[in-house]
Design a protein around this motif. Sequence first.
Motif, PDB file in Angstrom:
ATOM      1  N   TYR A 135       0.839  -1.195   0.000  1.00  0.00           N
ATOM      2  CA  TYR A 135       0.000   0.000   0.000  1.00  0.00           C
ATOM      3  C   TYR A 135       0.873   1.244   0.000  1.00  0.00           C
ATOM      4  O   TYR A 135       1.986   1.252   0.504  1.00  0.00           O
ATOM      5  CB  TYR A 135      -0.898   0.027   1.234  1.00  0.00           C
ATOM      6  N   GLY A 136       0.330   2.321  -0.563  1.00  0.00           N
ATOM      7  CA  GLY A 136       1.036   3.598  -0.589  1.00  0.00           C
ATOM      8  C   GLY A 136       0.935   4.301   0.752  1.00  0.00           C
ATOM      9  O   GLY A 136       0.233   3.853   1.668  1.00  0.00           O
ATOM     10  N   GLU A 139      -2.547   4.991   2.835  1.00  0.00           N
ATOM     11  CA  GLU A 139      -3.626   4.093   2.417  1.00  0.00           C
ATOM     12  C   GLU A 139      -4.044   3.150   3.535  1.00  0.00           C
ATOM     13  O   GLU A 139      -5.218   2.802   3.644  1.00  0.00           O
ATOM     14  CB  GLU A 139      -3.226   3.298   1.177  1.00  0.00           C
ATOM     15  N   ASP A 141      -4.119   3.788   6.719  1.00  0.00           N
ATOM     16  CA  ASP A 141      -4.982   4.535   7.640  1.00  0.00           C
ATOM     17  C   ASP A 141      -6.392   4.668   7.075  1.00  0.00           C
ATOM     18  O   ASP A 141      -7.381   4.503   7.798  1.00  0.00           O
ATOM     19  CB  ASP A 141      -4.402   5.933   7.904  1.00  0.00           C
ATOM     20  N   ARG A 142      -6.503   4.947   5.778  1.00  0.00           N
ATOM     21  CA  ARG A 142      -7.825   5.071   5.160  1.00  0.00           C
ATOM     22  C   ARG A 142      -8.552   3.723   5.135  1.00  0.00           C
ATOM     23  O   ARG A 142      -9.756   3.655   5.349  1.00  0.00           O
ATOM     24  CB  ARG A 142      -7.681   5.634   3.754  1.00  0.00           C
ATOM     25  N   LEU A 143      -7.788   2.643   4.906  1.00  0.00           N
ATOM     26  CA  LEU A 143      -8.394   1.316   4.900  1.00  0.00           C
ATOM     27  C   LEU A 143      -8.868   0.928   6.303  1.00  0.00           C
ATOM     28  O   LEU A 143      -9.946   0.351   6.469  1.00  0.00           O
ATOM     29  CB  LEU A 143      -7.396   0.285   4.363  1.00  0.00           C
ATOM     30  N   GLU A 163     -15.416   0.204  -2.066  1.00  0.00           N
ATOM     31  CA  GLU A 163     -14.341   1.110  -1.625  1.00  0.00           C
ATOM     32  C   GLU A 163     -13.026   0.360  -1.414  1.00  0.00           C
ATOM     33  O   GLU A 163     -11.951   0.888  -1.661  1.00  0.00           O
ATOM     34  CB  GLU A 163     -14.744   1.825  -0.331  1.00  0.00           C
ATOM     35  N   GLN A 164     -13.111  -0.878  -0.973  1.00  0.00           N
ATOM     36  CA  GLN A 164     -11.900  -1.670  -0.721  1.00  0.00           C
ATOM     37  C   GLN A 164     -11.171  -1.994  -2.029  1.00  0.00           C
ATOM     38  O   GLN A 164      -9.949  -2.102  -2.049  1.00  0.00           O
ATOM     39  CB  GLN A 164     -12.272  -2.958   0.018  1.00  0.00           C
ATOM     40  N   LYS A 166     -10.591  -0.066  -4.417  1.00  0.00           N
ATOM     41  CA  LYS A 166      -9.753   1.074  -4.780  1.00  0.00           C
ATOM     42  C   LYS A 166      -8.334   0.951  -4.193  1.00  0.00           C
ATOM     43  O   LYS A 166      -7.396   1.518  -4.712  1.00  0.00           O
ATOM     44  CB  LYS A 166     -10.381   2.377  -4.293  1.00  0.00           C
ATOM     45  N   PHE A 167      -8.214   0.181  -3.109  1.00  0.00           N
ATOM     46  CA  PHE A 167      -6.923   0.048  -2.425  1.00  0.00           C
ATOM     47  C   PHE A 167      -6.092  -1.112  -2.969  1.00  0.00           C
ATOM     48  O   PHE A 167      -4.895  -1.166  -2.745  1.00  0.00           O
ATOM     49  CB  PHE A 167      -7.116  -0.166  -0.915  1.00  0.00           C
ATOM     50  N   LYS A 168      -6.719  -2.041  -3.659  1.00  0.00           N
ATOM     51  CA  LYS A 168      -5.991  -3.210  -4.151  1.00  0.00           C
ATOM     52  C   LYS A 168      -5.196  -2.840  -5.394  1.00  0.00           C
ATOM     53  O   LYS A 168      -5.686  -2.184  -6.295  1.00  0.00           O
ATOM     54  CB  LYS A 168      -6.950  -4.362  -4.443  1.00  0.00           C
ATOM     55  N   LYS A 169      -3.931  -3.351  -5.408  1.00  0.00           N
ATOM     56  CA  LYS A 169      -3.067  -3.109  -6.552  1.00  0.00           C
ATOM     57  C   LYS A 169      -2.928  -4.399  -7.338  1.00  0.00           C
ATOM     58  O   LYS A 169      -2.877  -5.484  -6.770  1.00  0.00           O
ATOM     59  CB  LYS A 169      -1.684  -2.646  -6.091  1.00  0.00           C
TER      60      LYS A 169
END
Length: 170
Positions: A135-136, A139, A141-143, A163-164, A166-169
């Motif tokens: 994660y960047g 990210e 904290d937001r997750l 929303e989750q 959006k965090f997956k790469k």
Amino acid sequence: MTSTKRSITLTPSWKAFFWQYALGILLTPVLIGIYILWRTRKTHASIRYKISDQKITVVDGHISQNIDLVDIRKAISGETQFGVGPVTIRTSGREIELVGLENPAQIARSIEKAVEAELKRLEAQKQTKPRETKYGPGEMDRLDYLTGLWQQGLISNEDFDKEQQKFKKD
């Protein structure tokens, strides 16, 4: 990776100052010998060599010099007298003599082995790559905040999954 720093402190042998001590003893009846003995003992006690995993520190009285092991080009043992002799350390810019060491050839070999080990350690350290994070910055904290909202029932399962993503790469 934890590393324990090891070091050893060497001092010159009294044999390196044999002739000064002998002269002081011979001149003791003239009283100048006491001064020579005192001066020789003070000089002898003020010299120390601290050899660690990464550097050599030479302390001579109030003067202290540090030599990084990676800067050392050669360690040469000098001729011995009474089993004691100097070790000359050559770097690219200077030359320092460690006087009065017992078994100077063995100490010179040990210093050269330590230099090789330090160079290998630094090379291995250059080759290790830092681990890439999943994660960047910020990210996580937001997750965590999003997960807290979902656990409290403030957002639905569909909104949480949306929303989750959006965090997956990939």
